[in-house]
Design an enzyme around this catalytic site. Structure first.
Site, PDB file in Angstrom:
ATOM      1  N   ARG A  54     -56.317 -22.810 -97.206  1.00  0.00           N
ATOM      2  CA  ARG A  54     -56.509 -21.127 -97.160  1.00  0.00           C
ATOM      3  C   ARG A  54     -54.535 -20.936 -97.125  1.00  0.00           C
ATOM      4  O   ARG A  54     -54.524 -20.122 -98.023  1.00  0.00           O
ATOM      5  CB  ARG A  54     -57.633 -20.782 -96.899  1.00  0.00           C
ATOM      6  CG  ARG A  54     -58.835 -20.443 -97.947  1.00  0.00           C
ATOM      7  CD  ARG A  54     -59.536 -20.667 -96.930  1.00  0.00           C
ATOM      8  NE  ARG A  54     -59.792 -21.495 -96.470  1.00  0.00           N
ATOM      9  CZ  ARG A  54     -60.173 -23.027 -95.885  1.00  0.00           C
ATOM     10  NH1 ARG A  54     -61.062 -23.041 -97.561  1.00  0.00           N
ATOM     11  NH2 ARG A  54     -60.178 -24.305 -95.204  1.00  0.00           N
ATOM     12  N   LYS A  83     -36.892 -36.217 -86.861  1.00  0.00           N
ATOM     13  CA  LYS A  83     -35.888 -36.585 -86.206  1.00  0.00           C
ATOM     14  C   LYS A  83     -35.519 -36.184 -85.133  1.00  0.00           C
ATOM     15  O   LYS A  83     -34.452 -36.163 -84.399  1.00  0.00           O
ATOM     16  CB  LYS A  83     -34.981 -36.132 -87.314  1.00  0.00           C
ATOM     17  CG  LYS A  83     -35.101 -37.295 -88.948  1.00  0.00           C
ATOM     18  CD  LYS A  83     -33.509 -36.685 -89.693  1.00  0.00           C
ATOM     19  CE  LYS A  83     -34.295 -37.880 -91.012  1.00  0.00           C
ATOM     20  NZ  LYS A  83     -33.044 -36.981 -92.206  1.00  0.00           N
ATOM     21  N   ARG A 104     -46.126 -21.834 -90.113  1.00  0.00           N
ATOM     22  CA  ARG A 104     -47.623 -22.061 -89.635  1.00  0.00           C
ATOM     23  C   ARG A 104     -47.016 -23.142 -87.848  1.00  0.00           C
ATOM     24  O   ARG A 104     -46.280 -24.599 -88.539  1.00  0.00           O
ATOM     25  CB  ARG A 104     -48.413 -23.050 -89.947  1.00  0.00           C
ATOM     26  CG  ARG A 104     -49.842 -22.994 -88.632  1.00  0.00           C
ATOM     27  CD  ARG A 104     -51.037 -23.637 -90.297  1.00  0.00           C
ATOM     28  NE  ARG A 104     -51.455 -22.601 -90.165  1.00  0.00           N
ATOM     29  CZ  ARG A 104     -53.008 -22.272 -90.521  1.00  0.00           C
ATOM     30  NH1 ARG A 104     -53.321 -23.314 -90.923  1.00  0.00           N
ATOM     31  NH2 ARG A 104     -53.148 -20.654 -90.661  1.00  0.00           N
ATOM     32  N   HIS A 132     -52.701 -15.040 -85.523  1.00  0.00           N
ATOM     33  CA  HIS A 132     -52.401 -15.796 -86.902  1.00  0.00           C
ATOM     34  C   HIS A 132     -52.287 -14.417 -88.322  1.00  0.00           C
ATOM     35  O   HIS A 132     -54.317 -13.583 -88.796  1.00  0.00           O
ATOM     36  CB  HIS A 132     -53.598 -15.983 -87.104  1.00  0.00           C
ATOM     37  CG  HIS A 132     -53.836 -17.070 -88.727  1.00  0.00           C
ATOM     38  ND1 HIS A 132     -52.990 -16.666 -89.767  1.00  0.00           N
ATOM     39  CD2 HIS A 132     -54.698 -17.675 -89.420  1.00  0.00           C
ATOM     40  CE1 HIS A 132     -53.139 -17.512 -90.712  1.00  0.00           C
ATOM     41  NE2 HIS A 132     -54.437 -18.078 -90.669  1.00  0.00           N
TER      42      HIS A 132
HETATM   43  C1  NCD Z   1     -57.721 -20.389 -89.772  1.00  0.00           C
HETATM   44  C2  NCD Z   1     -56.780 -21.121 -89.151  1.00  0.00           C
HETATM   45  O1  NCD Z   1     -55.656 -22.183 -89.091  1.00  0.00           O
HETATM   46  O2  NCD Z   1     -56.808 -20.416 -87.060  1.00  0.00           O
HETATM   47  N1  NCD Z   1     -57.854 -21.086 -90.688  1.00  0.00           N
HETATM   48  C3  NCD Z   1     -56.883 -19.877 -91.661  1.00  0.00           C
HETATM   49  O3  NCD Z   1     -56.188 -19.837 -91.463  1.00  0.00           O
HETATM   50  N2  NCD Z   1     -58.226 -19.143 -92.765  1.00  0.00           N
HETATM   51  C4  NCD Z   1     -59.166 -20.805 -88.808  1.00  0.00           C
HETATM   52  C5  NCD Z   1     -59.621 -22.389 -88.524  1.00  0.00           C
HETATM   53  O4  NCD Z   1     -58.832 -23.553 -88.600  1.00  0.00           O
HETATM   54  O5  NCD Z   1     -60.535 -22.509 -87.579  1.00  0.00           O
END
Ligand code: NCD
Length: 307
Positions: A54, A83, A104, A132
């Site tokens: 997502r 690397k 991320r 997040h």
């Molecule tokens: C979440 C995450 O990556 O923290 N997912 C997301 O971004 N929608 C929740 C999860 O991975 O459980």
């Protein structure tokens, strides 16, 4: 002014700035065609050192729907990370090619380090078990759209509250609005971390309590925020197996809930919400996933200053 800013933590934007993002998201939802070209010629880089469906796809769809383009990687082994390149050098390079980046990373604080070396806005798309913030924008927009307000709510957070970064960010954000209270439902080993408890809840005098049985508290909730047990953060597979099915929301349990309680989940779900809940109008998690794209469209447009 949001142009040129980073988004690393859910409290980086003031409440007024958040409102600006949400009202732009409202406008986009109202008439997406109006925004088809606002990012013409701009490039978003998605730098994903951890799996995602997502977050990455909604960021990319958001940029494409604004007329921009995308570059990046969804698998660090396919980039020079394999690397041994540092986050600092990767972002300095990406800054030569792109106008904005979403990152991320499994290590907490990595996007913040990146932002210190970056000449383009960096968005934290999830750092370890820490924060997040764009999931939180998604969650807030969903609540605002479907409930109509972000205050006077009783929010139940259920599942892996220790490693679940979406809960940490959501609590941080919702505790800034008036009269919200929290009920945390988790196995003891996966309780909400001390820093959230002390530095966010206690410091701001936010009402909260903990419960071990979902049924005991469901009737009080306006929102139930379910989360999966974060397998990838466990040191020991046996502990994961023992804890993974601690809470499963099914039709029987929904009988205890109010008629207008909203069930949210950042997704992916594993077992924690039974599929039969998908038919229940209170299950809002796929609508939530869609709002995630719109709010990211608004965020990208604001940080690039194209509106
Ligand atoms: C979440 C995450 O990556 O923290 N997912 C997301 O971004 N929608 C929740 C999860 O991975 O459980």
């Amino acid at each position: 002014m949001l142009k040129g800013r980073h988004l690393l933590d859910p409290r980086d934007f003031s409440l007024e700035e958040l409102e600006e993002v949400f009202s732009l998201a409202d406008e986009i939802i109202e008439d997406p065609k109006k925004f088809l070209h606002v990012c013409d010629g701009k490039i978003l880089a998605t730098l994903f050192y951890e799996p995602s469906t997502r977050t990455r796809c909604s960021f990319e769809a958001a940029m494409l729907r604004l007329g921009g383009s995308i570059i990046g990687f969804s698998e660090p082994n396919a980039s020079s990370v394999s690397k041994g390149e540092s986050v600092a050098d990767t972002i300095r390079t990406i800054g030569c090619y792109a106008d904005i980046a979403a990152m991320r990373h499994p290590k907490e604080g990595a996007p913040t380090i990146a932002s210190m070396y970056s000449n383009i806005p960096v968005i934290n798309a999830g750092d370890g078990s820490h924060q997040h913030p764009t999931q939180t924008l998604t969650d807030l927009l969903t609540i605002r759209k479907l409930k109509g307000h972000l205050s006077n709510l009783t929010i139940g957070c259920c599942g892996d509250l220790k490693f679940g970064r979406t809960v940490h960010s959501l609590v941080k954000a919702l505790s800034r609005y008036n009269n919200n209270k929290f009920i945390f439902i988790s196995p003891e080993e996966l309780n909400i971390p001390d820093y959230v408890r002390k530095e966010i809840l206690e410091k701001n005098n936010i009402e909260f309590r903990e419960a071990s049985k979902m049924e005991d508290v469901l009737g009080e909730l306006d929102i139930l925020y379910m989360t999966r047990v974060q397998r990838e953060r466990f040191f020991n597979e046996d502990d994961y197996v023992r804890l993974k099915d601690s809470y499963i929301l099914d039709k029987e349990k929904m009988k205890y809930a109010k008629d207008d309680m909203m069930v949210l989940h950042p997704l992916p779900r594993v077992n924690e919400i039974s599929y039969e809940i998908d038919e229940d109008p209170r299950g809002c998690y796929f609508k939530q996933a869609k709002f995630g794209m719109y709010v990211r469209m608004a965020l990208i447009a604001k940080l690039l200053g194209v509106r």
